[in-house]
Design an enzyme around this catalytic site. Structure first.
Site, PDB file in Angstrom:
ATOM      1  N   ASP A  20       1.101  -0.647   0.280  1.00 55.24           N
ATOM      2  CA  ASP A  20      -0.022  -0.019   0.059  1.00 55.24           C
ATOM      3  C   ASP A  20       0.724   1.174   0.013  1.00 55.24           C
ATOM      4  O   ASP A  20       1.723   1.285   1.121  1.00 55.24           O
ATOM      5  CB  ASP A  20      -0.589  -0.304   1.038  1.00 55.24           C
ATOM      6  CG  ASP A  20      -1.788   1.101   1.497  1.00 55.24           C
ATOM      7  OD1 ASP A  20      -3.164   1.259   0.509  1.00 55.24           O
ATOM      8  OD2 ASP A  20      -1.803   2.464   1.788  1.00 55.24           O
ATOM      9  N   HIS A  66      -7.372   8.997  -2.074  1.00 54.54           N
ATOM     10  CA  HIS A  66      -6.813   9.376  -0.950  1.00 54.54           C
ATOM     11  C   HIS A  66      -7.781  10.231   0.434  1.00 54.54           C
ATOM     12  O   HIS A  66      -8.325   9.579   1.242  1.00 54.54           O
ATOM     13  CB  HIS A  66      -5.801   9.826  -0.907  1.00 54.54           C
ATOM     14  CG  HIS A  66      -4.934   9.522   0.243  1.00 54.54           C
ATOM     15  ND1 HIS A  66      -3.116   8.995   0.329  1.00 54.54           N
ATOM     16  CD2 HIS A  66      -4.697   9.279   1.320  1.00 54.54           C
ATOM     17  CE1 HIS A  66      -2.746   8.711   0.688  1.00 54.54           C
ATOM     18  NE2 HIS A  66      -3.201   9.075   2.159  1.00 54.54           N
ATOM     19  N   TYR A 101       2.788   9.973  -0.735  1.00 59.38           N
ATOM     20  CA  TYR A 101       3.950   9.484   0.108  1.00 59.38           C
ATOM     21  C   TYR A 101       5.322   9.221   0.310  1.00 59.38           C
ATOM     22  O   TYR A 101       6.121   9.164   0.070  1.00 59.38           O
ATOM     23  CB  TYR A 101       4.003   7.446   0.724  1.00 59.38           C
ATOM     24  CG  TYR A 101       2.891   7.314   1.410  1.00 59.38           C
ATOM     25  CD1 TYR A 101       1.825   8.169   1.799  1.00 59.38           C
ATOM     26  CD2 TYR A 101       2.563   6.297   1.131  1.00 59.38           C
ATOM     27  CE1 TYR A 101       0.420   8.067   2.028  1.00 59.38           C
ATOM     28  CE2 TYR A 101       0.566   5.466   1.662  1.00 59.38           C
ATOM     29  CZ  TYR A 101       0.024   6.064   2.846  1.00 59.38           C
ATOM     30  OH  TYR A 101      -0.751   6.366   3.273  1.00 59.38           O
ATOM     31  N   LYS A 152      -2.851   5.083  -4.409  1.00 61.35           N
ATOM     32  CA  LYS A 152      -4.671   6.660  -3.932  1.00 61.35           C
ATOM     33  C   LYS A 152      -3.421   8.137  -4.289  1.00 61.35           C
ATOM     34  O   LYS A 152      -2.115   8.396  -4.627  1.00 61.35           O
ATOM     35  CB  LYS A 152      -4.015   7.420  -2.726  1.00 61.35           C
ATOM     36  CG  LYS A 152      -4.202   5.559  -1.610  1.00 61.35           C
ATOM     37  CD  LYS A 152      -4.004   5.876   0.155  1.00 61.35           C
ATOM     38  CE  LYS A 152      -3.628   4.702   0.510  1.00 61.35           C
ATOM     39  NZ  LYS A 152      -1.969   4.788   1.056  1.00 61.35           N
TER      40      LYS A 152
HETATM   41  P1  NAD Z   1       1.175   1.587  12.131  1.00 59.92           P
HETATM   42  O1  NAD Z   1      -0.226   1.928  12.960  1.00 59.92           O
HETATM   43  O2  NAD Z   1       1.287  -0.157  10.978  1.00 59.92           O
HETATM   44  O3  NAD Z   1       2.148   1.495  12.623  1.00 59.92           O
HETATM   45  C1  NAD Z   1       3.536   1.621  11.974  1.00 59.92           C
HETATM   46  C2  NAD Z   1       4.080   1.921  13.713  1.00 59.92           C
HETATM   47  O4  NAD Z   1       4.092   0.355  14.437  1.00 59.92           O
HETATM   48  C3  NAD Z   1       6.447   1.651  12.767  1.00 59.92           C
HETATM   49  O5  NAD Z   1       6.594   2.616  12.416  1.00 59.92           O
HETATM   50  C4  NAD Z   1       6.563   1.369  13.856  1.00 59.92           C
HETATM   51  O6  NAD Z   1       7.070   2.236  15.327  1.00 59.92           O
HETATM   52  C5  NAD Z   1       4.981   0.132  14.759  1.00 59.92           C
HETATM   53  N1  NAD Z   1       5.661  -1.156  14.785  1.00 59.92           N
HETATM   54  C6  NAD Z   1       5.201  -1.847  13.557  1.00 59.92           C
HETATM   55  N2  NAD Z   1       5.778  -3.089  13.741  1.00 59.92           N
HETATM   56  C7  NAD Z   1       5.303  -3.331  15.132  1.00 59.92           C
HETATM   57  C8  NAD Z   1       6.186  -4.286  16.097  1.00 59.92           C
HETATM   58  N3  NAD Z   1       5.555  -5.789  15.441  1.00 59.92           N
HETATM   59  N4  NAD Z   1       6.233  -3.950  16.979  1.00 59.92           N
HETATM   60  C9  NAD Z   1       6.350  -2.898  18.005  1.00 59.92           C
HETATM   61  N5  NAD Z   1       6.082  -1.513  16.757  1.00 59.92           N
HETATM   62  C10 NAD Z   1       6.001  -2.451  15.699  1.00 59.92           C
HETATM   63  O7  NAD Z   1       1.046   2.921  11.002  1.00 59.92           O
HETATM   64  P2  NAD Z   1       0.450   3.294   9.345  1.00 59.92           P
HETATM   65  O8  NAD Z   1       2.072   3.415   9.403  1.00 59.92           O
HETATM   66  O9  NAD Z   1      -0.223   4.705   9.684  1.00 59.92           O
HETATM   67  O10 NAD Z   1      -0.040   2.942   8.747  1.00 59.92           O
HETATM   68  C11 NAD Z   1      -0.088   1.540   8.375  1.00 59.92           C
HETATM   69  C12 NAD Z   1      -0.577   1.748   7.008  1.00 59.92           C
HETATM   70  O11 NAD Z   1      -1.349   2.869   6.598  1.00 59.92           O
HETATM   71  C13 NAD Z   1       0.132   3.052   6.440  1.00 59.92           C
HETATM   72  O12 NAD Z   1       1.853   2.684   5.781  1.00 59.92           O
HETATM   73  C14 NAD Z   1      -0.363   3.986   4.719  1.00 59.92           C
HETATM   74  O13 NAD Z   1       0.239   3.121   3.981  1.00 59.92           O
HETATM   75  C15 NAD Z   1      -1.570   3.465   5.330  1.00 59.92           C
HETATM   76  N6  NAD Z   1      -2.098   4.839   6.276  1.00 59.92           N
HETATM   77  C16 NAD Z   1      -2.579   5.027   5.081  1.00 59.92           C
HETATM   78  C17 NAD Z   1      -4.092   7.012   5.421  1.00 59.92           C
HETATM   79  C18 NAD Z   1      -5.171   7.132   4.297  1.00 59.92           C
HETATM   80  O14 NAD Z   1      -4.661   8.644   4.946  1.00 59.92           O
HETATM   81  N7  NAD Z   1      -4.902   5.976   3.729  1.00 59.92           N
HETATM   82  C19 NAD Z   1      -3.239   7.126   6.046  1.00 59.92           C
HETATM   83  C20 NAD Z   1      -2.480   6.325   7.302  1.00 59.92           C
HETATM   84  C21 NAD Z   1      -1.675   5.314   7.408  1.00 59.92           C
END
Ligand code: NAD
Length: 261
Positions: free
Chosen positions: A32, A95, A37, A62
């Site tokens: 994704d 998005h 990004y 997106k």
């Molecule tokens: P997430 O909830 O996936 O958290 C990621 C963070 O959690 C990492 O940076 C790290 O600090 C921690 N983490 C990851 N794996 C871990 C583990 N096994 N143990 C401990 N800590 C861990 O947050 P995110 O990146 O905000 O969301 C995931 C994806 O969703 C994004 O990368 C993106 O692709 C998507 N997203 C979309 C939107 C949108 O508006 N559509 C907004 C935000 C994110």
């Protein structure tokens, strides 16, 4: 669409190539990304170098808010495909609805065009509230395949999930781990993890899967990338699910979709 994929928000382009390569090697088949990004090129490089057949991968990108509108959307899709080095994406999303601009239905009609042309295999939306889905239902033809929304145990989004289920839309959870901030230290989550001999991140991802969400955790740490996909060998029981249900506090980490302009 694989139920578990890999998200790359906030991963710089050069690091994205490495992270996506690690993820594909670990077994992820869904990635994704998004135009905003700034890492479609790195993502595309990793896909090209992976040796995995294109039709075994599921790539989502997106449309950024400034590109809404029919013609601008068609141009933005081609620009994203160019950066990704792909002929088509598996899923193309708007998005944010940006309701103040009033362009999302027109924009969605451009997505219907790229679906018809084969530049996207499926089309959908992100951060759409039920009222925005109502507008699409009234003014456009193709039901969005997906609505990707902020969703984690502290923001369980029961209302949106019910609306999606009634409309045949898949719920995809962004920030599924609560961005790693706080949620993974919540004592209830730690206790469930301890009970199953798993990590907090793994039990949170398992909760999503059992709820029926598509989930796209992000990490750039190879051990965590592998940990986050190793969630198919155990199951949460009814007590665990009740304990998770009690964690909902309507807490948003990101912006409210009505307010992004
Ligand atoms: P997430 O909830 O996936 O958290 C990621 C963070 O959690 C990492 O940076 C790290 O600090 C921690 N983490 C990851 N794996 C871990 C583990 N096994 N143990 C401990 N800590 C861990 O947050 P995110 O990146 O905000 O969301 C995931 C994806 O969703 C994004 O990368 C993106 O692709 C998507 N997203 C979309 C939107 C949108 O508006 N559509 C907004 C935000 C994110």
């Amino acid at each position: 669409m694989p139920q578990l994929g890999f998200g790359v928000w906030q991963v710089p382009d050069d690091e994205a190539a490495t992270a996506v390569a690690t993820a594909i090697e670990a077994g992820y088949r869904s990635i994704d990304t998004a135009a905003v990004y700034g890492n479609e090129e790195g993502t595309g490089k990793a896909i090209a170098a992976s040796g995995v057949a294109r039709d075994e991968l599921f790539v989502t990108t997106k449309l950024w808010n400034g590109d809404q509108g029919y013609d601008a959307t068609l141009r933005a899709v081609d620009a994203s495909l160019g950066r990704l080095g792909l002929d088509y994406v598996d899923l193309y999303l708007i998005h944010w609805p940006v309701p103040a601009k009033g362009l999302y239905a027109e924009t969605y009609r451009a997505l219907e065009k790229i679906l018809a042309d084969g530049r996207a295999r499926a089309i959908g939306v992100s951060n759409f509230l039920p009222e925005h889905l109502d507008v699409l239902a009234a003014e456009t033809s193709v039901v969005p395949a997906v609505n990707q929304i902020e969703l984690h145990p502290q923001l369980q989004q029961a209302g949106s999930r019910a609306v999606h289920a009634s409309r045949g839309i898949v719920t995809e959870a962004w920030s599924p781990l609560g961005q790693g901030k706080g949620l993974l230290e919540v004592p209830t989550v730690a206790a469930i993890a301890h009970k199953h001999g798993r990590t907090p991140a793994q039990v949170v991802l398992r909760w999503h899967l059992q709820l029926g969400n598509v989930v796209i955790p992000k990490s750039v740490t190879p051990s965590r990338i592998r940990e986050n996909i190793d969630v198919f060998g155990f199951e949460l029981d009814d007590d665990d699910l009740s304990a998770f249900a009690a964690l909902d506090e309507g807490r948003r980490l990101g912006s409210h979709p009505a307010e992004v302009n």
